[in-house]
Design an enzyme around this catalytic site. Structure first.
Site: not given
Ligand code: PEP
Ligand code: MG
Length: 559
Positions: A204, A491
């Protein structure tokens, strides 16, 4: 120069005849740059008093309940004052403190005669021990729980909170290690540099230091022998700390580390754009290849009134304007469950993660989505960014088709959806017939595939991004993208794991999006693998039956 009998003196170069050699400590430089200043050590964890007999069980129960509530509220308040990763960490800690199961275990200890401080410590330690047994990532989460335990005990004892000191002037923070709650709220204006006894390149402390650009050296065994006020100079590139520097050196400005963001490409030159996950203008890095996930809900958290189209246009425009000619993937509001937006006034529900969240909020509030799409289209036309728009929490091809139709009606040309629900992954091909791209949110896709609450640290083994079921769904999406000739990105946090990033590329994932701090390590690992090697890794990992077996397929793991 202060007297430091316990400090090792380990000069490596011969002392010059004119410049006296200062005592030097050595460690692992994890964030480049130099800074000098007075030491201020981290607030110590509370000392546990001897156990005492419980005379009034009801009183003791009310003490532990109040302590947990106070702690949860305090952490939530601190979360509200920060953004991005800091907010996520503090929110997660607050939720841990608010966990009904934890309260129940603490209360059981009290009812069986254990005093408040020991009941809290015992219950939290038991949870941490379970995580530590899991090793690796799970063991890191155990440190979060230890931090929570110290804060809970300090709360019932009424002693100062452990944590970042506030000497009233800029300082070099020296600590055994930094807990997430500390690193999250650390003010880069007053912390000149970081020195810790523990930690490694991916701890971290290292991640946060790099995100904040604070010179940092970890794994310095003698760091805690430094007294408060001692003037030291920290070199985060060489991994050295010179002790007892003169005040003239302290007044020199800090040379901040800027971790360069390089374009992503495999060893044989196949481009894999490495994009940013951002939640506000603060997270912008103009040297990035673009933005793969702009979490718009973070711009409007805590608001009681809905932002107007013009207000949204200005907020999005500020971010788009930082990326002329580059791609910015903006996600429509992902409200509900762990990200409540008070201005939506969504009805309370039993299972919010399975309820009205993400795109589903447009069933109740269609105008909110229309206004947002209008604002995105206006902001896009104000700037040179290549704006792509996507919806969160899409479950069916019909939902994807409807969203694409609404977005295009506002003039938005590149429309996609997130794959966060297993049904969407299984229907990826059908969904891609209606939209231009997919972006896989592995955080939620993991949560819904494994039926494991992503906020629940006890289930971290199930939420491991190397779980075969999750990776199979990701591979199915990549195949659909390849067959239809449309891009499929990742993502979720999985994209920031350098080893897994190479595997994802081997599956055919076209872009990876992550917090800026994750980009250099992912870029470095991709640069060491050809596309063919990535494919081989992907085939081996997809054939594995467990996260452990999957990881074992990586010949030289980075993590
Ligand atoms: C996910 O769910 O992987 C994502 C990128 O969206 P969040 O983390 O904002 O829910
Ligand atoms: Mg999500």
């Amino acid at each position: 120069m202060p007297d430091h009998p316990a400090l090792p003196t380990a000069p490596t170069s011969p002392a010059s005849p004119t410049v006296p050699t200062l005592p030097t400590l050595r460690g692992l430089g994890v964030c480049a740059g130099t800074a000098a200043g007075p030491v201020a050590r981290m607030g110590r964890p509370p000392v546990m008093p001897a156990a005492r007999a419980v005379v009034d069980t009801d009183l003791e129960l009310s003490i532990v309940r109040l302590a947990l509530k106070t702690l949860a509220a305090d952490l939530a308040e601190r979360a509200a004052g920060v953004s991005g990763q800091a907010r996520d960490i503090l929110d997660a800690l607050s939720m841990m403190a608010d966990d009904p199961l934890l309260a129940e275990t603490v209360e059981q200890h009290v009812t069986s005669g254990v005093d408040a401080a020991h009941a809290l410590a015992r219950a939290i330690d038991d949870q941490a021990a379970l995580l530590r047994e899991g090793g690796g990532y799970l063991a890191e989460r155990a440190a979060d729980l230890e931090d929570l335990r110290d804060r809970a005990v300090a709360t019932v004892l009424g002693v100062p909170m452990p944590g970042i000191p506030d000497p009233g002037h800029p300082f070099v923070l020296v600590a055994d290690d930094l807990a997430p709650a500390d690193t999250a709220t650390l003010d880069p204006a007053s912390v000149l540099a970081l020195v810790t006894v523990r930690g490694g390149p991916t701890s971290h402390t290292a991640i946060l230091a790099r995100a904040l650009g604070i010179p940092a050296v970890v794994a310095v065994p003698g760091a805690l022998t430094l007294d408060d006020g001692t003037l030291i100079s920290v070199d985060g590139t060489a991994g050295t700390i010179r002790v007892g520097v003169d005040p003239g050196e302290v007044s020199r400005p800090r040379r901040r580390a800027v971790q360069e963001i390089e374009p992503g490409r495999t060893k044989d030159g196949h481009p894999v754009p490495l994009l940013l996950n951002i939640g506000s203008a603060q997270d912008i890095r103009s040297d990035a290849e673009g933005v793969g996930l702009l979490r718009t809900e973070f711009l409007f958290l805590g608001r009681n009134d809905a932002p107007s189209v013009e207000e949204q246009r200005a907020a999005y425009g500020q971010i788009f304007g930082a990326f002329p000619g580059k791609k910015v993937v903006i996600r429509t509001l992902d409200a509900g469950a762990d990200k409540p937006l008070p201005f939506l006034a969504l009805p309370a529900e039993e299972n919010p993660a399975l309820g009205i969240r993400g795109l589903r909020t447009s069933r109740l509030l269609p105008d909110v989505l229309e206004d947002q799409l209008a604002a995105i289209a206006l902001a896009a036309s104000d700037t040179e960014a290549r704006v792509w728009v996507m919806a969160p929490m899409v479950a069916t091809a019909a939902e994807a088709a409807r969203f694409a139709e609404r977005a295009r009606s506002h003039g938005l040309t590149t429309v996609g959806v997130m794959v966060e629900i297993p049904s969407a992954a299984l229907q990826a091909r059908r969904i891609l017939e209606h939209v231009d791209f997919l972006s896989i949110g592995t955080n939620d896709l993991g949560q819904y595939t494994m039926a494991a609450d992503r906020q629940d640290g006890r289930l971290a083994d199930l939420l491991d991004p190397w779980q075969p079921a999750l990776l199979e769904l990701v591979a199915a999406c990549a195949r659909a993208g390849r067959d239809l000739g449309k891009p499929v990105g990742v993502c979720g946090e999985a994209a920031a794991d350098p080893d897994l990033a190479a595997v994802l590329v081997g599956m055919g994932i076209s872009t990876l999006s992550m917090a800026a701090a994750g980009v250099p390590a992912v870029a470095a690992n991709l640069a060491e693998h050809t596309q063919a090697q990535c494919r081989d890794l992907a085939a081996a990992v997809l054939a594995a039956g467990s996260p452990q077996e999957a990881r074992a397929q990586i010949p030289h793991p980075r993590l």
